[in-house]
Scaffold this motif. Structure first.
Motif, PDB file in Angstrom:
ATOM      1  N   ARG A  65      -0.311  12.797 -14.170  1.00 53.09           N
ATOM      2  CA  ARG A  65      -1.794  12.325 -14.108  1.00 53.09           C
ATOM      3  C   ARG A  65      -2.181  13.041 -12.878  1.00 53.09           C
ATOM      4  NH1 ARG A  65      -4.753   8.650 -11.385  1.00 53.09           N
ATOM      5  NH2 ARG A  65      -2.849   7.861 -10.280  1.00 53.09           N
ATOM      6  N   LYS A  66      -1.589  12.875 -11.767  1.00 58.98           N
ATOM      7  CA  LYS A  66      -2.015  13.259 -10.471  1.00 58.98           C
ATOM      8  C   LYS A  66      -2.061  14.954 -10.436  1.00 58.98           C
ATOM      9  CE  LYS A  66      -1.127   9.540  -7.660  1.00 58.98           C
ATOM     10  NZ  LYS A  66      -0.454   8.854  -6.735  1.00 58.98           N
ATOM     11  N   LEU A  88      -5.201  15.642 -11.945  1.00 61.30           N
ATOM     12  CA  LEU A  88      -6.538  15.499 -11.170  1.00 61.30           C
ATOM     13  C   LEU A  88      -6.553  16.174  -9.946  1.00 61.30           C
ATOM     14  CD1 LEU A  88      -6.543  11.284 -10.020  1.00 61.30           C
ATOM     15  CD2 LEU A  88      -8.551  12.730 -10.833  1.00 61.30           C
ATOM     16  N   LYS A  89      -5.308  16.783  -9.440  1.00 62.57           N
ATOM     17  CA  LYS A  89      -5.196  17.652  -8.415  1.00 62.57           C
ATOM     18  C   LYS A  89      -5.907  18.842  -8.920  1.00 62.57           C
ATOM     19  CE  LYS A  89      -1.836  17.452  -5.588  1.00 62.57           C
ATOM     20  NZ  LYS A  89      -0.425  17.296  -5.487  1.00 62.57           N
ATOM     21  N   SER A 102       4.339   5.707   2.059  1.00 63.42           N
ATOM     22  CA  SER A 102       5.068   6.887   2.226  1.00 63.42           C
ATOM     23  C   SER A 102       4.533   7.687   3.313  1.00 63.42           C
ATOM     24  CB  SER A 102       4.411   7.649   0.923  1.00 63.42           C
ATOM     25  OG  SER A 102       3.637   8.684   1.058  1.00 63.42           O
ATOM     26  N   ASP A 103       3.391   7.398   3.840  1.00 65.59           N
ATOM     27  CA  ASP A 103       2.865   7.952   5.070  1.00 65.59           C
ATOM     28  C   ASP A 103       3.711   7.709   6.431  1.00 65.59           C
ATOM     29  OD1 ASP A 103       1.222   9.554   6.802  1.00 65.59           O
ATOM     30  OD2 ASP A 103       0.589   7.621   7.479  1.00 65.59           O
ATOM     31  N   GLU A 139       2.495   9.193 -14.037  1.00 67.61           N
ATOM     32  CA  GLU A 139       1.945   9.299 -13.022  1.00 67.61           C
ATOM     33  C   GLU A 139       1.789  10.321 -12.302  1.00 67.61           C
ATOM     34  OE1 GLU A 139      -0.350   6.474 -12.958  1.00 67.61           O
ATOM     35  OE2 GLU A 139       0.090   6.480 -10.874  1.00 67.61           O
ATOM     36  N   LEU A 154      -8.192  19.317 -11.548  1.00 67.67           N
ATOM     37  CA  LEU A 154      -9.570  19.055 -11.554  1.00 67.67           C
ATOM     38  C   LEU A 154     -10.290  19.160 -10.276  1.00 67.67           C
ATOM     39  CD1 LEU A 154     -11.785  18.075 -13.450  1.00 67.67           C
ATOM     40  CD2 LEU A 154     -11.264  15.647 -12.516  1.00 67.67           C
ATOM     41  N   TYR A 155      -9.655  18.669  -9.290  1.00 68.45           N
ATOM     42  CA  TYR A 155     -10.203  18.855  -7.663  1.00 68.45           C
ATOM     43  C   TYR A 155     -10.424  20.136  -7.211  1.00 68.45           C
ATOM     44  CZ  TYR A 155     -10.339  13.597  -7.865  1.00 68.45           C
ATOM     45  OH  TYR A 155     -10.843  12.309  -8.338  1.00 68.45           O
ATOM     46  N   ILE A 187     -15.830  25.933 -11.824  1.00 70.89           N
ATOM     47  CA  ILE A 187     -16.831  24.941 -12.170  1.00 70.89           C
ATOM     48  C   ILE A 187     -18.232  25.352 -12.862  1.00 70.89           C
ATOM     49  CG2 ILE A 187     -18.206  22.963 -11.136  1.00 70.89           C
ATOM     50  CD1 ILE A 187     -16.171  22.435  -9.003  1.00 70.89           C
ATOM     51  N   ILE A 198       0.865   4.360  -0.317  1.00 77.28           N
ATOM     52  CA  ILE A 198       0.205   5.480   0.244  1.00 77.28           C
ATOM     53  C   ILE A 198       0.623   5.511   1.537  1.00 77.28           C
ATOM     54  CG2 ILE A 198      -1.645   7.034   0.624  1.00 77.28           C
ATOM     55  CD1 ILE A 198      -2.751   6.047  -2.139  1.00 77.28           C
ATOM     56  N   ILE A 199       0.177   4.264   2.399  1.00 75.74           N
ATOM     57  CA  ILE A 199       0.493   3.974   3.431  1.00 75.74           C
ATOM     58  C   ILE A 199       2.032   4.141   3.608  1.00 75.74           C
ATOM     59  CG2 ILE A 199       0.242   2.785   5.648  1.00 75.74           C
ATOM     60  CD1 ILE A 199      -2.358   3.853   4.572  1.00 75.74           C
ATOM     61  N   LYS A 247      11.969  13.035   2.703  1.00 78.27           N
ATOM     62  CA  LYS A 247      10.873  12.614   2.298  1.00 78.27           C
ATOM     63  C   LYS A 247      10.605  12.349   0.908  1.00 78.27           C
ATOM     64  CE  LYS A 247       5.969  13.312   3.355  1.00 78.27           C
ATOM     65  NZ  LYS A 247       5.786  11.894   3.320  1.00 78.27           N
ATOM     66  N   ARG A 304     -10.381  22.924  -8.598  1.00 78.37           N
ATOM     67  CA  ARG A 304     -11.170  24.089  -9.318  1.00 78.37           C
ATOM     68  C   ARG A 304     -12.114  24.688  -8.436  1.00 78.37           C
ATOM     69  NH1 ARG A 304     -14.296  21.135 -13.550  1.00 78.37           N
ATOM     70  NH2 ARG A 304     -14.657  20.012 -11.854  1.00 78.37           N
ATOM     71  N   ARG A 343       0.943  -1.180   0.080  1.00 79.45           N
ATOM     72  CA  ARG A 343       0.059   0.066   0.058  1.00 79.45           C
ATOM     73  C   ARG A 343       0.793   1.296   0.011  1.00 79.45           C
ATOM     74  NH1 ARG A 343      -2.514  -3.696   3.311  1.00 79.45           N
ATOM     75  NH2 ARG A 343      -4.845  -4.117   2.779  1.00 79.45           N
TER      76      ARG A 343
END
Ligand SMILES: Nc1ncnc2c1ncn2[C@@H]1O[C@H](COP(=O)(O)OP(=O)(O)O)[C@@H](O)[C@H]1O
Lengths: 425, 439
Positions: free
Chosen positions: B215-216, B219-220, B168-169, B212, B222-223, B230, B165-166, B178, B225, B163
């Protein structure tokens, strides 16, 4: 194992679940619906003068320099609510973590003796912890459980993850509003993303504080029930007529503070409400008032104050629950954000303030990116909401596949307490 | 029913596993029952009701009225408390999924006997490749990753089952700097790929960290906005929709117009056809010579061919769609095209590359034009011939000499060479003359 056990994936091994919080410690057997007991997270400490029957001597708290063995500890509601000479109340929690280990041990002793009523060495123990618990405290707790209580097995889980489990999720954004703080904790596959935990010091205690300030400014007498011998019925807003109990001593200040807090807390539970939209005097004025009677017998209607007080949880730009949730989600990897927004789990006793979930849902939806689906999951029952983490622990500890996760006594003896960091992520 | 049995812990009738055979087999069974019901037909003369009593269709629903009340709830067959209950015992067990052999207790029926802990089989671990020091030194060296950090990464991968994401956390940011999720993935997959290559694996997957990251980033954005953005986008989208709707409306109208025009064309055709027939049928009558509307023909020739619709409107479409004949091309024409294509030994549906599409459509358009021209020519020649006949009938003894340039050299359709005159076409408008010519 019978067929049925396999079917539901459960396997009960007599484990105990402890969920320590600032408000209370929840204790009970795994696989049960609710904790056996909810013990207030304060301990009363008074000099042990069992020799004397009625203590007449008033000793100043600072003057006592007796050895600890001469102290008597009072635990649980009934003992705490009785006024006792020189009984000071102490909380053993600080910032969501266990701080005073001696007092905490006393509470554990009490739990085993009075609530579990069984020997600790027979029951594996699952503890919950706050997501920001420190390594050294985790190790200390591990050591305590194995060394003092000789538990056969032990496990530590973040309470946010447990609350998510209790609501049937392994990935969720958990909004936990407890007594001293409200936190937003992203959980991914049962693991807390610890770098994205956000918290604000606004919780039930904050509401109580504001309510007390308001009531005191109104001149309401907040004398708690245990000090009242009898009272008369008075009319609305009339000065209360009651007689105080005839005590031969003055209760300690910390006890008074605690009892007033309890009184205000009851007021807060029954009266306060969060309005669905940001507080507006005119709207609030239009909502029916709520009648409340204080222990002294004084009673009156409360109108717009109800909303004004509760608004404190949301009107801070940076501390409101909606802001916390959005910030926390924003700190996570973009790939998990949709999953988090689609299961926002609401838990903690303070989320039971009327209108909390509606307001949070509204707040959050205005902060949710347009392309994402927002879904709030909040258990309907008060018990499920207040004991979210405990219920999650109860479920987890009685799942068959979990039984391999415990740190067993053997493992502890071989590798010591340091392994807690690896075994309980 | 199976659920009920499950709950009651009754023995399941051995249901065969679902395999191809079993399905086919049951098919057979079904067929057989089907045929048997067919076989038992009602004998002639027997009443339907009587027959129904004898041979009950097993699809019939059972009667709703209880027919037998003697075995109801009142007389339970189960005699409670007569048999000793099976015991549950607090029994110790070990879990093979544990490495320490710790003993826990749970409730179990002793009669179930000691079995392997049933949940142990769910203990699945992810396999993270390992490497030795030598292999690391030889193959896995990297500029920005030390061996120590790589070890830490692999350890995290094992602990958190990839996982990332975990991982890296929980990355040890005290010891190492980091790193982003993409960095971790990149390194991990590089290590795995290299190790796989060493062990002779042919197919090695490559992780494209930059892709990647991009892409992120997208996405970022997009989110992130703002609501205004919007809203703006939404209103723009709505505008676009409106424009498209208007465009469609316009297209529909032009198409309607086109249809009307082509209908008018067809009507003209049929008019001409009936005109043509007139002299044939009403020979006895003084048939007027058909008006040959040259301008009409010319126009027809000009607009002839196939009007392929414009596919420039937005949205995705197959290019082969562009080669489809429009609906207003009649069957006769499409048949003609087909025939000609066959004569030319061309494919009827060639691969629709851009070029082929264009040329194929042009070719077919030309074919149609060709056909129309041919038809027009045939009409003209026919007119010419009939006029000659009229002329000859009116002026017996005289024969009209048609200049050869008016003769169609290519016409082999009816095998007749037609004679005509240029002037005649101009004369066609002349009033009808009684004619007795036979054709
Ligand atoms: N029904 C209720 N309505 C409003 N607040 C409540 C209710 N029940 C509990 N609370 C508040 O919830 C807080 C305790 O929440 P809890 O999640 O138990 O905190 P912690 O986890 O810190 O112990 C207290 O401040 C209490 O006042």
């Amino acid at each position: 194992m019978s067929q049925q056990g396999m079917l539901y994936g459960g396997d009960e091994i007599g484990a105990l679940v402890f969920d320590p919080g600032h408000h209370s410690l929840r204790v009970g057997y795994a696989q049960e619906d609710t904790p056996k007991a909810e013990i207030p997270a304060v301990v009363g400490v008074a000099p042990d003068d069992s020799q004397k029957m009625e203590p007449e001597v008033k000793v100043e708290g600072s003057n006592i320099t007796q050895s600890p063995s001469a102290w008597k500890y009072y635990i649980d509601t009934t003992y705490l609510h009785t006024p006792r000479p020189n009984m000071e109340l102490h909380s053993y929690m600080k910032d969501g973590m266990i701080e005073n280990w001696d007092l905490f041990e006393k509470v554990l002793d009490y739990s085993y003796e009075k609530i579990i009523q069984s020997e600790s060495e027979y029951h594996p123990v699952l503890f919950s912890e706050s997501p920001w618990n420190q390594r050294q405290k985790r190790e200390k707790l591990t050591e305590l459980m194995f060394e003092k209580y000789k538990v056969p097995a032990f496990f530590l889980v973040k309470n946010a993850a447990l609350a998510a489990f209790a609501n049937g999720r392994s990935t969720a954004l958990v909004i936990d509003s407890g007594a001293i703080h409200t936190s937003a904790v992203p959980v991914l596959d049962g693991y807390v993303i610890s770098n994205a935990v956000v918290k604000a010091p606004l919780g039930g205690d904050y509401l109580i504080l504001r309510s007390r300030e308001m009531l005191e400014s109104l001149g309401v007498d907040l004398t708690p029930t245990p000090l009242i011998a009898n009272k008369e019925i008075v009319r609305d807003k009339e000065k209360p007529k009651y007689t105080k109990k005839n005590l031969s001593f003055n209760p300690a200040n910390s006890w008074m503070v605690y009892m007033v807090k309890k009184t205000v807390q009851d007021f807060q539970h029954s009266v306060l409400q969060v309005s669905e939209t940001p507080y507006d005097e005119r709207i609030a004025a239009g909502v029916p008032t709520v009648h409340y009677e204080f222990p002294t017998g004084y009673h009156q209607d409360f109108g717009p104050e109800r909303f004004k007080l509760a608004e404190g949880l949301f009107d801070h730009a940076m501390l409101g629950a909606g802001y916390l949730a959005a910030t926390s989600a924003g700190m996570c990897d973009v790939d998990v954000r949709p999953a988090l927004y689609s299961s926002v789990v609401l838990t903690g006793g303070n989320s039971l303030v009327q209108g909390f979930s509606e307001r949070l849902s509204k707040d959050l939806s205005s902060r949710t990116p347009g392309s994402m689906r927002l879904k709030m999951i909040a258990a309907n029952g008060t018990v499920e909401r207040r004991f979210g983490a405990w219920v999650g622990g109860s479920i987890l500890a009685s799942i068959g596949t979990f039984q391999q996760m415990w740190i067993s006594m053997q493992e502890y003896q071989e590798s010591g307490k340091a392994q807690i960091d690896r075994k309980c992520p | 029913m199976a659920d009920v049995r499950d709950i009651m812990e009754l023995e399941q009738p051995a249901t065969p596993e679902i395999t191809r055979e079993s399905i086919i087999g049951s098919d057979k069974l079904k067929k057989r029952t089907f045929t048997t019901t067919k076989v038992s037909r009602r004998p002639e003369g027997m009443h339907r009701e009587v027959f129904a009593l004898l041979y009950n269709d097993n699809k019939d629903a059972p009667a709703l009225f209880p027919s037998d009340t003697s075995n109801g709830y009142k007389q339970t067959k189960i005699k409670l408390g007569m048999r000793k209950p099976r015991k549950w015992e607090w029994i110790p067990f070990t879990n093979p999924a544990r490495t320490d052999g710790a003993v826990f207790y749970h409730w179990r029926r002793p009669s179930d006997g000691p079995k392997e802990y049933p949940f142990a089989k769910f203990n699945k671990k992810i396999e993270v490749p390992t490497y030795t020091d030598a292999i690391y030194q030889q193959h896995l060296q990297s500029e920005d990753w030390t061996k120590e950090e790589t070890d830490h990464l692999m350890d995290l991968a094992q602990r958190f089952d990839l996982r990332f994401i975990i991982m890296s956390d929980r990355y040890d940011t005290e010891k190492f700097s980091k790193r982003s999720v993409e960095d971790l993935k990149d390194r991990y997959h590089k290590v795995c790929g290299t190790l796989a290559k060493i062990s002779g694996e042919k197919k090695v997957y490559h992780y494209d960290a930059d892709h990647e990251r991009r892409r992120k980033e997208q996405l970022k954005r997009l989110y992130d906005r703002t609501p205004e953005q919007i809203e703006e986008e939404q209103s723009l989208l709505n505008e676009l929709k409106k424009i498209e709707a208007r465009k469609k409306e316009r297209e529909r109208k032009t198409q309607d117009l086109q249809k009307l025009i082509s209908q008018a064309d067809n009507q003209g055709d049929s008019l001409r056809k009936s005109d043509k027939k007139l002299p044939k049928k009403k020979l006895a009558n003084p048939a007027r010579p058909s008006r040959v509307d040259t301008s009409h023909i010319l126009q027809a020739v000009e607009t002839a061919g196939i009007k392929f619709p414009d596919y420039k409107n937005s949205g995705v479409s197959l290019r082969s769609q562009r080669m489809k004949l429009p609906a207003n091309v009649g069957q006769k024409k499409s048949k003609g095209i087909e025939q000609m294509l066959q004569e030319m030994e061309l494919e009827l549906n060639p691969t629709p590359t851009e070029e082929i599409c264009l040329n194929f459509n042009e070719l077919r358009s030309d074919m149609v034009l060709h056909m129309e021209l041919k038809a027009a020519l045939a009409t003209c020649e026919f007119e010419l011939q009939s006029l000659r006949h009229q002329y000859e009938a009116l002026n017996p003894g005289k024969s009209l000499a048609i200049p050869p340039q008016l003769l169609s050299s290519t016409t082999e359709q009816d095998g007749t060479k037609l004679i005509g005159n240029a002037e005649i076409i101009d004369v066609v408008g002349s009033p009808g003359t009684p004619s007795g010519s036979g054709t």
